[in-house]
Write a protein that holds these residues in place. Structure first.
Motif, PDB file in Angstrom:
ATOM      1  N   LEU A 189       0.564  -1.235   0.069  1.00 41.84           N
ATOM      2  CA  LEU A 189      -0.260  -0.155  -0.277  1.00 41.84           C
ATOM      3  C   LEU A 189       1.113   1.613   0.391  1.00 41.84           C
ATOM      4  CD1 LEU A 189      -3.046   0.806  -0.132  1.00 41.84           C
ATOM      5  CD2 LEU A 189      -3.258   0.862   2.805  1.00 41.84           C
ATOM      6  N   GLN A 190       1.897   1.730   1.103  1.00 40.39           N
ATOM      7  CA  GLN A 190       2.766   2.539   1.028  1.00 40.39           C
ATOM      8  C   GLN A 190       3.177   2.091  -0.799  1.00 40.39           C
ATOM      9  OE1 GLN A 190       3.466   4.172   2.983  1.00 40.39           O
ATOM     10  NE2 GLN A 190       1.718   2.917   4.450  1.00 40.39           N
ATOM     11  N   GLY A 221     -13.150  14.675   0.956  1.00 43.25           N
ATOM     12  CA  GLY A 221     -13.611  14.292  -0.034  1.00 43.25           C
ATOM     13  C   GLY A 221     -12.179  12.951  -0.412  1.00 43.25           C
ATOM     14  N   CYS A 222     -11.903  12.224  -1.396  1.00 46.54           N
ATOM     15  CA  CYS A 222     -11.057  11.182  -1.667  1.00 46.54           C
ATOM     16  C   CYS A 222     -10.429  11.628  -2.884  1.00 46.54           C
ATOM     17  CB  CYS A 222     -11.360  10.394  -0.943  1.00 46.54           C
ATOM     18  SG  CYS A 222     -12.141   9.114  -0.083  1.00 46.54           S
ATOM     19  N   PHE A 223      -9.429  13.168  -2.884  1.00 48.76           N
ATOM     20  CA  PHE A 223      -9.082  13.587  -3.933  1.00 48.76           C
ATOM     21  C   PHE A 223      -7.518  12.400  -4.378  1.00 48.76           C
ATOM     22  CE2 PHE A 223     -11.024  16.875  -1.771  1.00 48.76           C
ATOM     23  CZ  PHE A 223     -12.177  17.443  -2.752  1.00 48.76           C
ATOM     24  N   TYR A 224      -7.564  12.691  -5.609  1.00 47.05           N
ATOM     25  CA  TYR A 224      -6.551  11.905  -6.528  1.00 47.05           C
ATOM     26  C   TYR A 224      -5.298  13.710  -5.516  1.00 47.05           C
ATOM     27  CZ  TYR A 224      -3.089  10.767 -10.171  1.00 47.05           C
ATOM     28  OH  TYR A 224      -1.889  10.302 -10.614  1.00 47.05           O
ATOM     29  N   PRO A 225      -4.545  13.037  -5.425  1.00 45.84           N
ATOM     30  CA  PRO A 225      -3.778  11.699  -5.490  1.00 45.84           C
ATOM     31  C   PRO A 225      -4.716  10.825  -3.810  1.00 45.84           C
ATOM     32  CG  PRO A 225      -2.150  13.117  -5.145  1.00 45.84           C
ATOM     33  CD  PRO A 225      -3.273  13.460  -5.490  1.00 45.84           C
ATOM     34  N   LEU A 226      -4.569  10.058  -3.475  1.00 47.29           N
ATOM     35  CA  LEU A 226      -4.380   9.367  -1.942  1.00 47.29           C
ATOM     36  C   LEU A 226      -3.412  10.104  -1.213  1.00 47.29           C
ATOM     37  CD1 LEU A 226      -7.375   7.007  -2.375  1.00 47.29           C
ATOM     38  CD2 LEU A 226      -7.440   8.937  -1.571  1.00 47.29           C
ATOM     39  N   THR A 227      -3.322   9.442  -0.492  1.00 46.95           N
ATOM     40  CA  THR A 227      -2.476  10.378   0.408  1.00 46.95           C
ATOM     41  C   THR A 227      -2.642   9.780   1.787  1.00 46.95           C
ATOM     42  OG1 THR A 227      -3.295  12.228   1.982  1.00 46.95           O
ATOM     43  CG2 THR A 227      -1.739  12.657   0.395  1.00 46.95           C
ATOM     44  N   ASP A 228      -1.137   8.436   2.820  1.00 48.53           N
ATOM     45  CA  ASP A 228      -1.223   7.775   3.383  1.00 48.53           C
ATOM     46  C   ASP A 228      -2.226   8.342   4.288  1.00 48.53           C
ATOM     47  OD1 ASP A 228      -0.312   5.564   4.462  1.00 48.53           O
ATOM     48  OD2 ASP A 228       2.083   6.246   5.049  1.00 48.53           O
ATOM     49  N   ASN A 229      -1.936   9.417   5.286  1.00 47.01           N
ATOM     50  CA  ASN A 229      -3.496   9.778   5.788  1.00 47.01           C
ATOM     51  C   ASN A 229      -4.499   9.740   5.895  1.00 47.01           C
ATOM     52  OD1 ASN A 229      -3.247  12.177   4.089  1.00 47.01           O
ATOM     53  ND2 ASN A 229      -4.605  13.137   6.117  1.00 47.01           N
ATOM     54  N   VAL A 230      -5.174   9.616   4.471  1.00 42.45           N
ATOM     55  CA  VAL A 230      -6.504   8.730   4.531  1.00 42.45           C
ATOM     56  C   VAL A 230      -6.389   6.932   3.906  1.00 42.45           C
ATOM     57  CG1 VAL A 230      -7.280  11.006   4.166  1.00 42.45           C
ATOM     58  CG2 VAL A 230      -6.827   9.191   1.580  1.00 42.45           C
TER      59      VAL A 230
END
Length: 195
Positions: free
Chosen positions: A46-47, A125-134
């Motif tokens: 995932l990372q 929202g879950c915007f592109y790019p999804l970051t690790d904090n979400v």
């Protein structure tokens, strides 16, 4: 059709000790699969996916920025408006926000205490790019990329609770008897993420 061959399975060395006088009695052998390594491997994958996604976005942004600089005159205040826009977008990203719940207002009159509590909610929202904090799942990353490339094909990943906590409650059970439950599960949002 291939026949079963125990050597096809690599289980390592198996040492089972059996008392000499119990050779003819049935034995129960229990196998356990340690999921710890698999969880660590999934987290590492995932990372890696998040890192690749962020790298692609940075390249795309750099390319867009270079094209924009070639095709436009400098405008005073652009940096200020970009940073304000960035702050606005960050505020709209998936996060935990307040949600105060009054049990009487929602018709839960069987709750004696507490009369209300902070339940929290997931918003944004879950915007592109999804970051690790979400804490996105691999599926959420893929779905977001598909949406980014073709919004008609897939919706964005959703901002939802990924971890819930319990609260203590005093309530009336079916017989009307006051009952205290210290761990009434799933009542309060602890963390939000993109799924």
């Amino acid at each position: 059709m291939k026949s079963y061959d125990p050597s096809d399975f690599n289980c390592g060395h198996l040492n089972i000790s059996v008392a000499p006088d119990s050779n003819h009695l049935p034995s129960l052998v229990v196998f356990s699969n340690d999921h710890g390594k698999r969880v660590k491997a999934n987290h590492a994958e995932l990372q890696e996916m998040v890192a690749h996604e962020q790298e692609d976005v940075l390249k795309s942004l750099a390319k867009d920025h270079a094209a924009h600089r070639r095709n436009s005159w400098p405008v005073h205040g652009t940096h200020h408006s970009l940073s304000r826009s960035k702050r606005s977008t960050e505020l709209n990203h998936c996060r935990k926000t307040a949600l105060h719940v009054n049990f009487k207002e929602i018709g839960w009159n069987w709750i004696i205490a507490p009369p209300d509590y902070e339940a929290f909610q997931c918003k944004g929202g879950c915007f592109y790019p999804l970051t690790d904090n979400v804490t996105p799942t691999k599926h959420a990353i893929v779905q977001t990329l598909v949406h980014y490339k073709n919004p008609k094909k897939a919706v964005k990943a959703c901002c939802v609770p990924t971890k819930l906590e319990a609260i203590s409650m005093l309530y009336k059970d079916e017989a009307g008897t006051p009952t205290l439950k210290y761990e009434y599960e799933g009542m309060k949002v602890a963390e939000c993420g993109c799924r």
